[in-house]
Design an enzyme around this catalytic site. Structure first.
Site, PDB file in Angstrom:
ATOM      1  CG  HIS A   1       0.257 -12.206  -1.249  1.00  0.00           C
ATOM      2  ND1 HIS A   1       0.553 -13.344  -0.542  1.00  0.00           N
ATOM      3  CD2 HIS A   1       0.079 -11.236  -0.340  1.00  0.00           C
ATOM      4  CE1 HIS A   1       0.538 -13.062   0.756  1.00  0.00           C
ATOM      5  NE2 HIS A   1       0.252 -11.790   0.896  1.00  0.00           N
TER       6      HIS A   1
ATOM      7  CG  PHE B   1      -9.786  -4.012  -4.523  1.00  0.00           C
ATOM      8  CD1 PHE B   1     -10.246  -3.210  -5.552  1.00  0.00           C
ATOM      9  CD2 PHE B   1     -10.546  -5.109  -4.141  1.00  0.00           C
ATOM     10  CE1 PHE B   1     -11.446  -3.490  -6.197  1.00  0.00           C
ATOM     11  CE2 PHE B   1     -11.749  -5.392  -4.775  1.00  0.00           C
ATOM     12  CZ  PHE B   1     -12.196  -4.580  -5.804  1.00  0.00           C
ATOM     13  CB  ALA B   2      -4.461  -0.027  -3.534  1.00  0.00           C
ATOM     14  CB  ALA B   3      -5.265  -3.196   1.329  1.00  0.00           C
ATOM     15  N   GLY B   4      -2.587  -3.059   2.138  1.00  0.00           N
ATOM     16  CA  GLY B   4      -1.228  -3.125   2.645  1.00  0.00           C
ATOM     17  C   GLY B   4      -0.205  -3.695   1.696  1.00  0.00           C
ATOM     18  CG  HIS B   5      -0.328  -7.690   0.621  1.00  0.00           C
ATOM     19  ND1 HIS B   5      -1.580  -8.106   0.970  1.00  0.00           N
ATOM     20  CD2 HIS B   5       0.517  -8.340   1.441  1.00  0.00           C
ATOM     21  CE1 HIS B   5      -1.493  -8.983   1.960  1.00  0.00           C
ATOM     22  NE2 HIS B   5      -0.229  -9.140   2.254  1.00  0.00           N
TER      23      HIS B   5
END
Length: 383
Positions: free
Chosen positions: A5, A67-71
């Site tokens: 990130h 975890f898998a979210a927007g990024h």
């Protein structure tokens, strides 16, 4: 290619670079590089350039996200797609997030056990049944990612035998750290272990620890114990290696069943099929710097007093000079960057399922519970 990130916190950026360094010996026959979405250099395209210059035509890209979210679903795939489109002759194949598996549970358990052992040594033995575990997640506008923190907590709670377990979050969703810990203090446990489920340090981890100190000062009869974040724990390194192996095997699938971009998840029905796009180009490669309000590398929460009181995009007002930890990620103004579902599951690099939604104005769906009394608004300055 390890895709992080990024953070304005130099220590966090250094920790991610160290992780990439530790991964290189795991792939002795391949070049390994890394880059960030924002707020740090090198950016992802720099790392890809390095690999291409070394003659690579097939690149395996793994998101450095818990975890898998927007990024993981939108921002990183968008960057990879754009790079591949302008670079003839290369193929980029995208892996899945670290997620929840036995190795990540073991990594988390090791950090929690270290905290328990240190607390027993410093303060005397307290039984686990008289101890409560508080797992602090990043917090996202993706309910699937948020719910995974609860699953992690339950596995640690039941596996280690704590008296009780709870979850709170550092931003975006609810409950946030301070209201979560105040609630925990009412449950009657002698000791509360506060475990930030983050890859790396940064302003959010420091803020979690600071809120822990503030709540502890109001409850001197309870031991509040701060556990360490994951960092490059050995099981984390092994999980990254496994994620690369999944790309080669073709088993790199994210969880589509509960993805708000593919299914009508309760409360998020309007976000099915949103366009996949990244919202980080405006801060890509911004040089690292420390937060102007932090003192001696200690987060004072002072920046919260300098945020606007309202925001069209529900920015959770931690805007946080920090984006590393892996995760779901530190700038709380998550703008719901979760616009594109294209976790492309199993094939390469996410062939953006944009479903012809012409959201060229880049408006973001607001988080539906932004005004929850124990959520983002609870971080605003009381004055």
């Amino acid at each position: 290619m390890i895709c992080g990130h990024g953070s304005r916190n130099k220590e966090a950026v250094g920790q991610f670079a160290q992780l990439a360094k530790r991964l290189r010996p795991k792939f002795p026959d391949w070049p390994v590089d890394y880059g960030y979405l924002e707020f740090a250099n090198p950016v992802i395209s720099n790392g890809l350039d390095n690999l291409v210059e070394q003659g690579c035509t097939r690149i395996l890209a793994v998101p450095g996200m818990l975890f898998a979210a927007g990024h993981a679903k939108n921002d990183i795939p968008s960057v990879l797609n754009a790079y591949q489109a302008k670079t003839p002759g290369i193929t980029i194949e995208y892996g899945r997030e670290l997620g929840l598996d036995l190795k990540m549970i073991k990594a988390a358990g090791a950090r929690v056990q270290e905290a328990v052992d240190a607390a027993n040594e410093e303060h005397g033995e307290v039984s686990l049944t008289e101890t409560m575990l508080m797992v602090v997640g990043r917090g996202a506008s993706d309910p699937d990612a948020n719910s995974n923190v609860n699953k992690l907590m339950r596995l640690l709670w039941e596996g280690m035998g704590f008296g009780w377990g709870e979850v709170c979050y550092s931003g975006v969703t609810f409950p946030l750290v301070e209201p979560g810990l105040e609630h925990a203090a009412k449950l009657g446990y002698k000791r509360i272990i506060v475990f930030p489920y983050f890859l790396f340090t940064g302003i959010l981890v420091r803020r979690i620890y600071n809120f822990t100190d503030e709540v502890a000062a109001r409850h001197p009869d309870i031991q509040f114990i701060k556990a360490g974040y994951l960092n490059d724990q050995d099981y984390v390194i092994e999980t990254f290696v496994d994620r690369v192996g999944e790309i080669l095997e073709g088993t790199n699938n994210m969880n589509c069943q509960l993805c708000k971009y593919r299914a009508q998840v309760l409360g998020f029905e309007q976000e099915v099929g949103l366009k996949q796009e990244s919202h980080h180009h405006h801060v890509e490669g911004v040089d690292t710097k420390d937060c102007e309000y932090c003192e001696d590398n200690k987060c004072t929460n002072e920046c919260l007093k300098h945020q606007p009181s309202t925001d069209h995009h529900h920015h959770d007002h931690s805007h946080s000079h920090d984006h590393a930890h892996g995760h779901e990620h530190s700038h709380d103004h998550d703008h719901s960057h979760d616009h594109g579902h294209s976790h492309d599951h199993g094939h390469s690099h996410a062939h953006g399922h944009d479903h012809s939604h012409d959201h060229d104005d880049h408006h973001h769906h607001p988080y539906p519970h932004a005004d929850h009394p124990h959520g983002p608004k609870s971080m605003y300055p009381k004055d």
